[in-house]
Enzyme design. Structure first.
Site, short mmCIF file in Angstrom:
data_model
loop_
_atom_site.label_atom_id
_atom_site.label_comp_id
_atom_site.label_asym_id
_atom_site.label_seq_id
_atom_site.Cartn_x
_atom_site.Cartn_y
_atom_site.Cartn_z
N HIS A 1 0.84 -1.20 0.00
CA HIS A 1 0.00 0.00 0.00
C HIS A 1 0.88 1.24 0.00
CE1 HIS A 1 -3.09 2.91 1.25
NE2 HIS A 1 -3.96 2.03 0.81
N ASP B 1 -7.80 -4.32 -0.65
CA ASP B 1 -8.37 -4.49 -1.99
C ASP B 1 -8.32 -5.94 -2.44
OD1 ASP B 1 -8.89 -1.68 -2.53
OD2 ASP B 1 -6.73 -1.45 -2.55
#
Length: 433
Positions: A310, A368
């Site tokens: 991330h 995600d």
């Protein structure tokens, strides 16, 4: 914010006088240097592409510490909210600054529920779209169009009207997302039901049909609710900054949220879970994982690992652990552990958590990765993943927009530039070009 006793001094090697700049302290997080008078005092701007070192506003809503893997909504850790609260409680918190008591919760739920229907004329908007239109293009159009129907809540300087707009947006987004889905598959629109919770009602509008009663599955509803909570806000990200920038011009809230949806549509932002699932489909089967991993490790292959690591969270994404639990819960509930796609996802997860290449680079599965798997298991098509994200993030956008409008320091957004084009020149006649 509190002004610090210390100041930042900017000195120049060309003999220009030094400049003292105030330093402000937030509740938590890094101090900020106030450079608002820099241009007036020096004739110079700062240069910060992507605003990586620039605080564009002060906010009391969401705090992220990427190094610690910490996400707080109004001071509450996301790990606690996702377990102890439902989505509408989280909405109330983001809007009002505190969690609701039982009476406030019941009143808020009733108010939102009573605003879930959309104007009947909105159905004609849908008929103007092709059946294969991307749901995000449908949402940009229909959310922007809400301003045509609700003239009674467009005065942004009236706090009560801002509150009504916030409720309308939270309530109507699930209806519009479900309508976009139903329209794409040629099924009749399902009206919202006031006897169902926020997430259960969305599932009913998505998967119900007039021929039979939709049976609510509490495990699946809870999974969707958790997806919404984990995506509700994420500080000053690209789409939130877009909403604030659009709002700084005085644009109405429906237009601002439509702008946020347009920004979220970008694959680098809201499309990450879609990209993660597409990657799994490209890998195809468990046997192909080793060859795929080798390509990922080869810098020249151009193959990227989607749904891992991330930009903000450097050690781990606090939302991913919660989403992982939900992911395994949903797969077990639906008996999908042996489904080839989900088996592949779990195998890839195992490798990423143990392979030195991934561990050393902190390429852990992020929110995600798991939310794409969960949504797919729920029966949500890949093209609608970003629409679900928009539904969740609407509360964050509207809370941030509302905070910005009420901020006395708010100004119309106007970034500056480093100009690298031609100097002044005369226009030659056409025969001399």
């Amino acid at each position: 914010m509190n002004i610090s006793d210390t100041k930042a001094t900017l000195s120049f090697s060309d003999g220009s006088p030094s400049v003292d700049m105030p330093i402000y302290k937030g509740t938590i997080g890094p101090d900020v240097v106030d450079i608002r008078k820099l241009y007036g005092q020096t004739g110079k701007f700062t240069y910060d592409p992507g605003f990586m070192s620039t605080a564009a506003c002060q906010s009391a809503i969401t705090y992220i510490d990427g190094d610690k893997g910490e996400l707080l909504y109004r001071g509450y850790p996301i790990e606690q909210l996702a377990v102890e609260c439902d989505f509408l409680e989280t909405c109330y918190l983001l809007l009002n600054g505190e969690l609701p008591n039982a009476e406030q919760k019941a009143e808020f739920e009733t108010t939102v529920t009573r605003h879930t229907m959309i104007h009947e004329q909105m159905q004609f908007f849908f008929r103007g779209f092709r059946r294969d239109a991307h749901p995000m293009s449908v949402l940009v159009g229909t959310v922007g169009a809400l301003a045509s129907f609700y003239h009674d809540s467009l005065d942004i300087n009236d706090a009560k009207q801002r509150e009504i707009s916030a409720i309308r947006l939270i309530a109507k987004l699930p209806t519009l997302v479900a309508m976009a889905y139903k329209y794409s598959i040629g099924q009749p629109f399902m009206y919202p039901r006031n006897d169902l919770s926020y997430s259960a009602n969305f599932m009913h509008m998505m998967f119900g049909n007039p021929c039979e009663e939709y049976k609510v599955n509490d495990v699946l509803v809870r999974a969707l609710d958790r997806i919404l909570i984990l995506h509700a806000d994420h500080e000053q990200n690209a789409s939130t900054s877009t909403v604030r920038l659009a709002g700084s011009s005085g644009a109405n809230p429906f237009a601002c949220i439509a702008a946020g949806i347009a920004c979220l549509w970008g694959p680098a932002h809201g499309g990450a879970n879609e990209a993660a699932l597409n990657m799994l489909k490209e890998i195809g089967s468990v046997e192909n994982i080793p060859a795929f991993i080798e390509k990922v490790k080869d810098k020249n292959s151009g193959v990227k690992l989607m749904g891992f690591g991330h930009r903000v969270y450097k050690n781990f994404d606090p939302r991913a652990k919660l989403m992982r639990e939900t992911c395994h819960e949903v797969l077990a509930e639906l008996g999908l552990q042996d489904d080839p796609l989900f088996k592949l996802a779990m195998e890839l997860e195992k490798i990423a958590l143990n392979d030195e290449y991934f561990v050393s680079r902190k390429l852990y599965p992020n929110v995600d990765f798991y939310s794409g798997i969960v949504q797919s298991a729920l029966g949500i098509p890949v093209s609608l993943f970003t629409g679900i994200f928009a539904m969740a993030r609407t509360i964050g956008w509207i809370a941030q927009w509302n905070e910005m409008i009420a901020d006395p320091e708010q100004k119309i957004g106007r970034p500056r530039q480093l100009f690298v084009g031609s100097e002044v020149r005369d226009v030659p006649g056409i025969d001399k070009r």
